[in-house]
Design a protein around this motif. Structure first.
Motif, PDB file in Angstrom:
ATOM      1  N   VAL A  20       0.858  -1.189   0.000  1.00  0.00           N
ATOM      2  CA  VAL A  20       0.000   0.000   0.000  1.00  0.00           C
ATOM      3  C   VAL A  20       0.896   1.242   0.000  1.00  0.00           C
ATOM      4  O   VAL A  20       1.811   1.350   0.819  1.00  0.00           O
ATOM      5  CB  VAL A  20      -0.924   0.021   1.235  1.00  0.00           C
ATOM      6  CG1 VAL A  20      -1.853   1.246   1.186  1.00  0.00           C
ATOM      7  CG2 VAL A  20      -1.741  -1.269   1.315  1.00  0.00           C
ATOM      8  N   MET A  21       0.621   2.160  -0.922  1.00  0.00           N
ATOM      9  CA  MET A  21       1.395   3.393  -0.997  1.00  0.00           C
ATOM     10  C   MET A  21       0.464   4.593  -0.823  1.00  0.00           C
ATOM     11  O   MET A  21      -0.456   4.798  -1.609  1.00  0.00           O
ATOM     12  CB  MET A  21       2.129   3.510  -2.337  1.00  0.00           C
ATOM     13  CG  MET A  21       2.961   4.793  -2.461  1.00  0.00           C
ATOM     14  SD  MET A  21       4.050   4.830  -3.927  1.00  0.00           S
ATOM     15  CE  MET A  21       2.850   5.139  -5.235  1.00  0.00           C
ATOM     16  N   ALA A  22       0.696   5.363   0.232  1.00  0.00           N
ATOM     17  CA  ALA A  22      -0.025   6.621   0.460  1.00  0.00           C
ATOM     18  C   ALA A  22       0.962   7.755   0.189  1.00  0.00           C
ATOM     19  O   ALA A  22       2.073   7.748   0.708  1.00  0.00           O
ATOM     20  CB  ALA A  22      -0.543   6.689   1.888  1.00  0.00           C
ATOM     21  N   PHE A  23       0.576   8.706  -0.637  1.00  0.00           N
ATOM     22  CA  PHE A  23       1.519   9.763  -0.989  1.00  0.00           C
ATOM     23  C   PHE A  23       0.790  11.048  -1.374  1.00  0.00           C
ATOM     24  O   PHE A  23      -0.402  11.045  -1.699  1.00  0.00           O
ATOM     25  CB  PHE A  23       2.417   9.316  -2.145  1.00  0.00           C
ATOM     26  CG  PHE A  23       1.706   9.158  -3.465  1.00  0.00           C
ATOM     27  CD1 PHE A  23       1.785  10.136  -4.438  1.00  0.00           C
ATOM     28  CD2 PHE A  23       0.959   8.026  -3.733  1.00  0.00           C
ATOM     29  CE1 PHE A  23       1.125   9.995  -5.648  1.00  0.00           C
ATOM     30  CE2 PHE A  23       0.291   7.869  -4.940  1.00  0.00           C
ATOM     31  CZ  PHE A  23       0.385   8.861  -5.906  1.00  0.00           C
ATOM     32  N   ARG A  46      -1.613  -2.615 -14.499  1.00  0.00           N
ATOM     33  CA  ARG A  46      -0.802  -3.366 -13.541  1.00  0.00           C
ATOM     34  C   ARG A  46      -1.610  -3.872 -12.357  1.00  0.00           C
ATOM     35  O   ARG A  46      -1.034  -4.315 -11.363  1.00  0.00           O
ATOM     36  CB  ARG A  46       0.368  -2.487 -13.066  1.00  0.00           C
ATOM     37  CG  ARG A  46       1.389  -2.264 -14.171  1.00  0.00           C
ATOM     38  CD  ARG A  46       2.255  -1.054 -13.922  1.00  0.00           C
ATOM     39  NE  ARG A  46       3.237  -0.901 -14.994  1.00  0.00           N
ATOM     40  CZ  ARG A  46       2.951  -0.378 -16.187  1.00  0.00           C
ATOM     41  NH1 ARG A  46       1.721   0.055 -16.442  1.00  0.00           N
ATOM     42  NH2 ARG A  46       3.889  -0.280 -17.116  1.00  0.00           N
ATOM     43  N   GLY A  47      -2.928  -3.789 -12.452  1.00  0.00           N
ATOM     44  CA  GLY A  47      -3.778  -4.310 -11.391  1.00  0.00           C
ATOM     45  C   GLY A  47      -3.766  -3.487 -10.125  1.00  0.00           C
ATOM     46  O   GLY A  47      -4.150  -3.975  -9.050  1.00  0.00           O
ATOM     47  N   ILE A  48      -3.344  -2.227 -10.211  1.00  0.00           N
ATOM     48  CA  ILE A  48      -3.320  -1.344  -9.039  1.00  0.00           C
ATOM     49  C   ILE A  48      -4.727  -0.813  -8.793  1.00  0.00           C
ATOM     50  O   ILE A  48      -5.440  -0.448  -9.728  1.00  0.00           O
ATOM     51  CB  ILE A  48      -2.335  -0.179  -9.260  1.00  0.00           C
ATOM     52  CG1 ILE A  48      -0.903  -0.724  -9.393  1.00  0.00           C
ATOM     53  CG2 ILE A  48      -2.415   0.837  -8.129  1.00  0.00           C
ATOM     54  CD1 ILE A  48       0.108   0.325  -9.811  1.00  0.00           C
ATOM     55  N   VAL A  63      -2.967   3.914  -2.930  1.00  0.00           N
ATOM     56  CA  VAL A  63      -3.189   2.818  -3.874  1.00  0.00           C
ATOM     57  C   VAL A  63      -2.535   1.556  -3.335  1.00  0.00           C
ATOM     58  O   VAL A  63      -1.684   1.602  -2.438  1.00  0.00           O
ATOM     59  CB  VAL A  63      -2.617   3.152  -5.267  1.00  0.00           C
ATOM     60  CG1 VAL A  63      -3.392   4.280  -5.926  1.00  0.00           C
ATOM     61  CG2 VAL A  63      -1.127   3.505  -5.178  1.00  0.00           C
ATOM     62  N   ALA A  64      -2.931   0.411  -3.907  1.00  0.00           N
ATOM     63  CA  ALA A  64      -2.365  -0.866  -3.477  1.00  0.00           C
ATOM     64  C   ALA A  64      -2.196  -1.785  -4.671  1.00  0.00           C
ATOM     65  O   ALA A  64      -2.924  -1.690  -5.672  1.00  0.00           O
ATOM     66  CB  ALA A  64      -3.267  -1.520  -2.431  1.00  0.00           C
TER      67      ALA A  64
END
Length: 349
Positions: A20-23, A46-48, A63-64
């Motif tokens: 999981v990327m929070a930015f 890419r299935g994100i 996003v994950a």
């Protein structure tokens, strides 16, 4: 008031295949209409999954996906000519999840990446002093520092820092009214603020500086960075931290917490809330049990979800949309087969 974080039953060694990327980054993104389709295509290919918000003032989102997919997205954001290096230095926080925490991928265009409706607040020009997580305790222990939680009431209900003021807001735009009623530049000479990931604090600190406050501090990387960096035994954090995905809350080490979400009113629920007699899973909770109209709508939705589970089909998100498309395709194939059969029968008679 807050749930005990030592009750968390999501163990660190549980398989957690999703990154999981929070930015966020405040930057001049005047070409958001051109960026949006390219960014959406890159993520979907890419299935994100998750949500990204684009505005003239910058980008914000969580996003994950798989490790490779999220790493590729980070490289794309930093290096692709589409962004021209404007996102360099973005505030990024990584965590993991045992299951995909989002239903679909959304890239939205908005006027602001965090809505305050205060043009004088411009983090690209001026913000308060960043405070690293390791230095946060020393700052908020001082008696001459006013500590303010910039999040909304439903987030604060799950957890906050000791001695922090709760603005009691339902939306971030109400923060301006809280400042006008409760803070005074002449009295509150030093103000320290915090939020989930740091973005609201940047805008709030810019707003306070514009209102004449001289010494404004904010927690770099937000609560998430603090919970990952500061050992539990040294922590001044109480409870869990609300997050905007299917994990609902996280505790120290960013391990998923005990909170769930009421599917009727979207309020986070503690174990105590779920033990309340007014709680019915998927239908009502102590916060909304008195709203008959909402209760009826939730009950109907919950019934559809249960039917989908019984049929073994999806109900929400990309999976549901894919399942619906497949069902339509099968229906079209059956109709075509029926027409062919009728035509063959007619020809042979």
């Amino acid at each position: 008031m807050y749930p005990a974080t030592d009750m968390i039953d999501n163990l660190p060694d549980q398989p957690r295949p999703f990154k999981v990327m929070a930015f966020y980054k405040f930057a001049d993104l005047a070409d958001t209409a051109a960026i949006r389709p390219e960014l959406a295509h890159f993520c979907c290919a890419r299935g994100i999954r998750g949500t990204l918000i684009l505005a003239r003032e910058g980008i914000n989102g969580t996003v994950a996906g798989t490790d490779d997919a999220i790493d590729a997205l980070q490289t794309f954001l930093m290096d692709d000519p589409l962004f021209g290096g404007r996102l360099e230095g973005a505030e990024i926080k990584f965590s993991t999840a045992a299951t995909m925490p989002f239903h679909r991928m959304k890239v939205r265009l908005k006027d602001e990446i965090v809505t305050l409706r205060a043009p004088e607040a411009n983090p690209a020009l001026r913000v308060g002093t960043y405070v690293e997580a390791k230095d946060w305790n020393a700052l908020i222990e001082r008696n001459d520092v006013t500590l303010v939680d910039t999040r909304n009431d439903y987030e604060v209900s799950l957890g906050t820092f000791e001695r922090a003021l709760d603005p009691g807001t339902q939306t971030f735009t109400e923060f301006k009214d809280f400042v006008a009623r409760n803070l005074d530049p002449a009295r509150d000479r030093k103000v320290a603020m915090f939020c989930t990931g740091g973005i609201r604090c940047e805008k709030a600190s810019s707003y306070l500086l514009a209102q004449g406050f001289e010494e404004v501090f904010h927690l770099k990387g937000g609560i998430l960075n603090y919970l990952e960096t500061v050992p539990r035994e040294d922590s001044h954090w109480q409870g869990e931290c609300f997050v905007f995905d299917e994990r609902v809350s996280v505790g120290h080490g960013l391990i998923a917490g005990n909170a769930t979400l009421c599917r009727a009113c979207r309020q986070p629920l503690t174990p105590q809330d779920r033990a309340d007699l007014r709680y019915e899973e998927g239908i009502a909770c102590p916060h909304c049990a008195g709203d008959a109209e909402r209760r009826l709508a939730a009950a109907q939705r919950h019934h559809q979800v249960r039917l989908a589970e019984i049929r073994g089909s999806a109900h929400l998100g990309d999976a549901a949309r894919h399942a619906a498309q497949q069902a339509k395709a099968r229906k079209r194939a059956r109709r075509e087969a029926d027409r062919t059969t009728r035509a063959e029968t007619s020809a042979s008679s």
